[in-house]
Design an enzyme around this catalytic site. Structure first.
Site, PDB file in Angstrom:
ATOM      1  N   ASP A 168      16.319   9.142  24.580  1.00  0.00           N
ATOM      2  CA  ASP A 168      15.563  10.338  24.971  1.00  0.00           C
ATOM      3  C   ASP A 168      16.541  11.494  25.077  1.00  0.00           C
ATOM      4  N   ASP A 228      19.313  13.057  20.818  1.00  0.00           N
ATOM      5  CA  ASP A 228      18.186  13.643  20.096  1.00  0.00           C
ATOM      6  C   ASP A 228      17.940  12.790  18.865  1.00  0.00           C
ATOM      7  N   PHE A 253       7.623   6.884  21.140  1.00  0.00           N
ATOM      8  CA  PHE A 253       6.850   7.877  21.891  1.00  0.00           C
ATOM      9  C   PHE A 253       7.357   9.302  21.668  1.00  0.00           C
ATOM     10  N   SER A 295      -2.832   9.761  18.301  1.00  0.00           N
ATOM     11  CA  SER A 295      -3.666  10.455  19.283  1.00  0.00           C
ATOM     12  C   SER A 295      -5.098  10.559  18.766  1.00  0.00           C
ATOM     13  N   TYR A 337       0.130  20.355  16.018  1.00  0.00           N
ATOM     14  CA  TYR A 337       0.410  19.091  16.716  1.00  0.00           C
ATOM     15  C   TYR A 337      -0.383  17.945  16.085  1.00  0.00           C
ATOM     16  N   LYS A 347       0.657  14.287  13.778  1.00  0.00           N
ATOM     17  CA  LYS A 347       0.219  12.892  13.989  1.00  0.00           C
ATOM     18  C   LYS A 347      -0.417  12.348  12.712  1.00  0.00           C
ATOM     19  N   ASN A 367      -3.818  20.224  31.243  1.00  0.00           N
ATOM     20  CA  ASN A 367      -4.797  19.125  31.266  1.00  0.00           C
ATOM     21  C   ASN A 367      -5.521  19.053  32.603  1.00  0.00           C
ATOM     22  N   ARG A 392     -14.959  13.407  28.208  1.00  0.00           N
ATOM     23  CA  ARG A 392     -13.763  12.785  27.621  1.00  0.00           C
ATOM     24  C   ARG A 392     -13.642  11.340  28.088  1.00  0.00           C
ATOM     25  N   ARG A 402     -12.880  26.907  26.530  1.00  0.00           N
ATOM     26  CA  ARG A 402     -11.500  27.050  26.048  1.00  0.00           C
ATOM     27  C   ARG A 402     -11.535  26.914  24.523  1.00  0.00           C
ATOM     28  N   GLY A 446     -11.077  25.869  20.896  1.00  0.00           N
ATOM     29  CA  GLY A 446     -10.591  24.601  20.320  1.00  0.00           C
ATOM     30  C   GLY A 446     -11.171  23.369  20.983  1.00  0.00           C
TER      31      GLY A 446
HETATM   32  P1  NAD Z   1       6.201  13.257  27.195  1.00  0.00           P
HETATM   33  O1  NAD Z   1       6.537  14.646  26.754  1.00  0.00           O
HETATM   34  O2  NAD Z   1       6.077  12.996  28.639  1.00  0.00           O
HETATM   35  O3  NAD Z   1       7.257  12.223  26.585  1.00  0.00           O
HETATM   36  C1  NAD Z   1       7.875  12.431  25.345  1.00  0.00           C
HETATM   37  C2  NAD Z   1       9.366  12.145  25.514  1.00  0.00           C
HETATM   38  O4  NAD Z   1      10.037  12.340  24.268  1.00  0.00           O
HETATM   39  C3  NAD Z   1      10.035  13.076  26.522  1.00  0.00           C
HETATM   40  O5  NAD Z   1      10.797  12.292  27.428  1.00  0.00           O
HETATM   41  C4  NAD Z   1      10.943  13.953  25.668  1.00  0.00           C
HETATM   42  O6  NAD Z   1      12.100  14.334  26.366  1.00  0.00           O
HETATM   43  C5  NAD Z   1      11.245  13.040  24.495  1.00  0.00           C
HETATM   44  N1  NAD Z   1      11.586  13.701  23.229  1.00  0.00           N
HETATM   45  C6  NAD Z   1      10.872  14.650  22.575  1.00  0.00           C
HETATM   46  N2  NAD Z   1      11.514  14.984  21.432  1.00  0.00           N
HETATM   47  C7  NAD Z   1      12.622  14.219  21.347  1.00  0.00           C
HETATM   48  C8  NAD Z   1      13.677  14.098  20.401  1.00  0.00           C
HETATM   49  N3  NAD Z   1      13.728  14.852  19.300  1.00  0.00           N
HETATM   50  N4  NAD Z   1      14.658  13.204  20.642  1.00  0.00           N
HETATM   51  C9  NAD Z   1      14.629  12.430  21.757  1.00  0.00           C
HETATM   52  N5  NAD Z   1      13.666  12.508  22.687  1.00  0.00           N
HETATM   53  C10 NAD Z   1      12.685  13.391  22.485  1.00  0.00           C
HETATM   54  O7  NAD Z   1       4.858  12.843  26.428  1.00  0.00           O
HETATM   55  P2  NAD Z   1       3.873  11.626  26.702  1.00  0.00           P
HETATM   56  O8  NAD Z   1       2.655  12.172  27.351  1.00  0.00           O
HETATM   57  O9  NAD Z   1       4.597  10.504  27.345  1.00  0.00           O
HETATM   58  O10 NAD Z   1       3.471  11.272  25.202  1.00  0.00           O
HETATM   59  C11 NAD Z   1       4.173  10.279  24.479  1.00  0.00           C
HETATM   60  C12 NAD Z   1       3.649  10.268  23.056  1.00  0.00           C
HETATM   61  O11 NAD Z   1       2.241  10.036  23.077  1.00  0.00           O
HETATM   62  C13 NAD Z   1       3.856  11.575  22.291  1.00  0.00           C
HETATM   63  O12 NAD Z   1       4.169  11.258  20.947  1.00  0.00           O
HETATM   64  C14 NAD Z   1       2.493  12.240  22.373  1.00  0.00           C
HETATM   65  O13 NAD Z   1       2.258  13.089  21.271  1.00  0.00           O
HETATM   66  C15 NAD Z   1       1.563  11.034  22.340  1.00  0.00           C
HETATM   67  N6  NAD Z   1       0.263  11.300  22.993  1.00  0.00           N
HETATM   68  C16 NAD Z   1       0.240  11.768  24.260  1.00  0.00           C
HETATM   69  C17 NAD Z   1      -0.980  12.051  24.866  1.00  0.00           C
HETATM   70  C18 NAD Z   1      -1.039  12.597  26.269  1.00  0.00           C
HETATM   71  O14 NAD Z   1      -2.040  13.164  26.635  1.00  0.00           O
HETATM   72  N7  NAD Z   1      -0.013  12.443  27.099  1.00  0.00           N
HETATM   73  C19 NAD Z   1      -2.183  11.849  24.169  1.00  0.00           C
HETATM   74  C20 NAD Z   1      -2.117  11.347  22.875  1.00  0.00           C
HETATM   75  C21 NAD Z   1      -0.885  11.087  22.292  1.00  0.00           C
HETATM   76  C1  UD1 Z   2      -5.989  17.759  25.337  1.00  0.00           C
HETATM   77  C2  UD1 Z   2      -5.407  18.026  23.974  1.00  0.00           C
HETATM   78  C3  UD1 Z   2      -5.316  16.739  23.188  1.00  0.00           C
HETATM   79  C4  UD1 Z   2      -4.564  15.677  23.990  1.00  0.00           C
HETATM   80  C5  UD1 Z   2      -5.290  15.507  25.331  1.00  0.00           C
HETATM   81  C6  UD1 Z   2      -4.702  14.465  26.230  1.00  0.00           C
HETATM   82  C7  UD1 Z   2      -6.170  20.303  23.490  1.00  0.00           C
HETATM   83  C8  UD1 Z   2      -7.089  21.160  22.685  1.00  0.00           C
HETATM   84  N1  UD1 Z   2      -6.262  18.986  23.297  1.00  0.00           N
HETATM   85  O1  UD1 Z   2      -7.286  17.232  25.139  1.00  0.00           O
HETATM   86  O2  UD1 Z   2      -4.644  16.958  21.967  1.00  0.00           O
HETATM   87  O3  UD1 Z   2      -4.547  14.461  23.281  1.00  0.00           O
HETATM   88  O4  UD1 Z   2      -5.248  16.764  25.999  1.00  0.00           O
HETATM   89  O5  UD1 Z   2      -3.545  14.921  26.835  1.00  0.00           O
HETATM   90  O6  UD1 Z   2      -5.354  20.797  24.267  1.00  0.00           O
HETATM   91  N2  UD1 Z   2     -10.763  21.294  31.411  1.00  0.00           N
HETATM   92  C9  UD1 Z   2     -11.248  22.202  32.320  1.00  0.00           C
HETATM   93  N3  UD1 Z   2     -10.350  22.910  33.069  1.00  0.00           N
HETATM   94  C10 UD1 Z   2      -9.002  22.748  32.958  1.00  0.00           C
HETATM   95  C11 UD1 Z   2      -8.514  21.816  32.025  1.00  0.00           C
HETATM   96  C12 UD1 Z   2      -9.427  21.114  31.254  1.00  0.00           C
HETATM   97  O7  UD1 Z   2     -12.459  22.384  32.441  1.00  0.00           O
HETATM   98  O8  UD1 Z   2      -8.233  23.441  33.660  1.00  0.00           O
HETATM   99  C13 UD1 Z   2     -11.720  20.502  30.624  1.00  0.00           C
HETATM  100  C14 UD1 Z   2     -11.602  20.659  29.114  1.00  0.00           C
HETATM  101  O9  UD1 Z   2     -12.397  21.705  28.650  1.00  0.00           O
HETATM  102  C15 UD1 Z   2     -12.065  19.282  28.629  1.00  0.00           C
HETATM  103  C16 UD1 Z   2     -11.620  18.317  29.751  1.00  0.00           C
HETATM  104  O10 UD1 Z   2     -11.436  19.141  30.904  1.00  0.00           O
HETATM  105  O11 UD1 Z   2     -13.469  19.238  28.548  1.00  0.00           O
HETATM  106  C17 UD1 Z   2     -10.311  17.603  29.445  1.00  0.00           C
HETATM  107  O12 UD1 Z   2      -9.334  18.571  29.084  1.00  0.00           O
HETATM  108  P1  UD1 Z   2      -7.800  18.163  28.860  1.00  0.00           P
HETATM  109  O13 UD1 Z   2      -7.319  17.335  29.981  1.00  0.00           O
HETATM  110  O14 UD1 Z   2      -7.043  19.431  28.566  1.00  0.00           O
HETATM  111  O15 UD1 Z   2      -7.848  17.217  27.580  1.00  0.00           O
HETATM  112  P2  UD1 Z   2      -8.464  17.486  26.119  1.00  0.00           P
HETATM  113  O16 UD1 Z   2      -8.878  18.895  25.959  1.00  0.00           O
HETATM  114  O17 UD1 Z   2      -9.455  16.413  25.851  1.00  0.00           O
END
Ligand code: NAD
Ligand code: UD1
Length: 343
Positions: free
Chosen positions: A31, A58, A80, A124, A148, A152, A198, A230, A291, A293
């Site tokens: 990381d 990195d 990840f 994702s 983003y 993926k 989020n 969701r 919001r 998107g």
């Molecule tokens: P996070 O940001 O908490 O963790 C990602 C980690 O990767 C971090 O520790 C960051 O420091 C490290 N990192 C990023 N770029 C790097 C690089 N070039 N070299 C080394 N380390 C690097 O994110 P997360 O929520 O734990 O998500 C993990 C994975 O899951 C990501 O690929 C994300 O796109 C995917 N994902 C997350 C969610 C979500 O809502 N959290 C939803 C769908 C998919």
């Molecule tokens: C977002 C990301 C998605 C990612 C997911 C999980 C966007 C457009 N999409 O999805 O790529 O995989 O997070 O991390 O950013 N909401 C409110 N008020 C807030 C925040 C959210 O009403 O302050 C609502 C949103 O409109 C949605 C729900 O809560 O209906 C969930 O939102 P959020 O947690 O941001 O997740 P996603 O939009 O589903």
């Protein structure tokens, strides 16, 4: 058996490290800490009582990564690492393409060089695009609407091409729905930078008094109460899903893809109400505009993961919100908390 976990210090990675260590794997984390705090891995050690190797590298640093593979006997990789903020990706597309695509390509090249051809990849639900045909099944047409999501989608395609060229590669894509919650110890959890985008971290920060009130983004969606629906999934359920997928890549060749969700959708108002019920803390909110998107409704069909991986979510929304709150309450400022209750 040694497993390399890229991004292992991040939100989902750190929780998965716990499951890996508890299952007896030796964990090697790579990381660069660009979006995480070293404290997370210290706490993983504390929770499990087990050691893990940590490399601050990195993934774009090819030589550094080769060094990790040279000095360890890595058998499989859970990947990840990457940037994950949709809005930021629209502002800084090159940053996202460079980091997410570049680091994965470098990682795969180094894996190939060292004969390690087993990977679990963080995809994702964002790859399903704006479709509102629910529940979402793995085989529906995919679409990305922002850089983003495109990273993926492109990475899923690249990883498939790698398998076509060399069928010893085995890769499983996990399409997460909305990961929430925290380890039940309250020692690790989601620690967003700045104001959360989020829903659940926003709610917990309102509850702890860091933010005044929640904006509910629209109540005119075609859902049962007008607010967005969701599929929230507990991060520890996700962690277990990674172990199942790891088992699959270690024992089979091929490319597989699974939704990781509960299959149950909840509206924003239901999340607020459930949080209030499990914590007893009222969440002031106002209805604002949609919001850009956002879609109305998204939830998984998790049948394939159940049938082929033997995985299904065990925890419900109440567990997710109770655990998210415990983490927030114990760590007001996340990993930087000075007031934390950690012994
Ligand atoms: P996070 O940001 O908490 O963790 C990602 C980690 O990767 C971090 O520790 C960051 O420091 C490290 N990192 C990023 N770029 C790097 C690089 N070039 N070299 C080394 N380390 C690097 O994110 P997360 O929520 O734990 O998500 C993990 C994975 O899951 C990501 O690929 C994300 O796109 C995917 N994902 C997350 C969610 C979500 O809502 N959290 C939803 C769908 C998919
Ligand atoms: C977002 C990301 C998605 C990612 C997911 C999980 C966007 C457009 N999409 O999805 O790529 O995989 O997070 O991390 O950013 N909401 C409110 N008020 C807030 C925040 C959210 O009403 O302050 C609502 C949103 O409109 C949605 C729900 O809560 O209906 C969930 O939102 P959020 O947690 O941001 O997740 P996603 O939009 O589903």
């Amino acid at each position: 058996m040694e497993i390399l976990v890229t991004g292992g210090s991040g939100y989902i990675g750190s929780h998965t490290c716990i499951e890996l260590l508890n299952a007896g794997f030796e964990v090697i984390v790579v990381d660069n800490f660009c979006n995480s705090n070293r404290q997370a891995l210290e706490r993983v050690r504390k929770i499990t009582g087990k050691k893990l190797k940590i490399y601050e590298i990195d993934l774009l640093d090819r030589e550094g990564l080769c060094d990790v593979f040279y000095h360890n006997s890595v058998k499989g990789v859970i990947h990840f690492a990457g940037f994950k903020a949709v809005g930021e990706s629209v502002q800084k597309p090159l940053h996202y393409y460079n980091n997410n695509l570049g680091s994965t390509i470098t990682l795969c090249e180094v894996m190939q060089e060292f004969g390690v051809k087993k990977m679990v990849f963080s995809s994702s639900a964002t790859v399903y695009g704006p479709t509102e045909t629910v529940p979402l099944k793995e085989e529906i047409p995919l679409e990305a609407t922002n850089p983003y999501g495109r990273t993926k989608l492109i990475l899923e395609q690249i990883l498939q091409d790698i398998h076509v060229a060399d069928n010893e590669w085995s890769t499983t894509f996990l399409r997460y729905f909305n990961p929430v919650g925290a380890h039940e110890s309250g020692l690790i959890g989601e620690d967003p930078n700045g104001i959360p985008n989020n829903l659940t971290p926003y709610i917990t920060q309102v509850a702890i008094g860091k933010l005044n009130k929640l904006s509910v983004f629209g109540n005119d969606y075609p859902t049962h109460d007008g607010t967005g629906v969701r599929d929230y999934i507990h991060v520890m359920d996700l962690a277990v899903g990674h172990l199942k997928a790891l088992d699959q890549v270690l024992t089979n060749n091929g490319v597989n893809v699974y939704n990781l969700g509960t299959g149950q959708g909840y509206s924003v108002l239901e999340v607020i109400r459930t949080f209030e019920e499990v914590t007893g803390i009222p969440i002031p909110f106002e209805i604002t505009g949609r919001r850009p998107g956002d879609i109305a409704i998204s939830y998984a069909d998790p049948t394939k993961a159940r049938l082929e991986l033997g995985w299904h979510a065990q925890k419900g929304l109440e567990d997710m919100l109770r655990d998210a709150w415990r983490w927030q309450e114990m760590n007001k400022e996340g990993y930087l908390s000075k007031d934390r209750l950690i012994p």
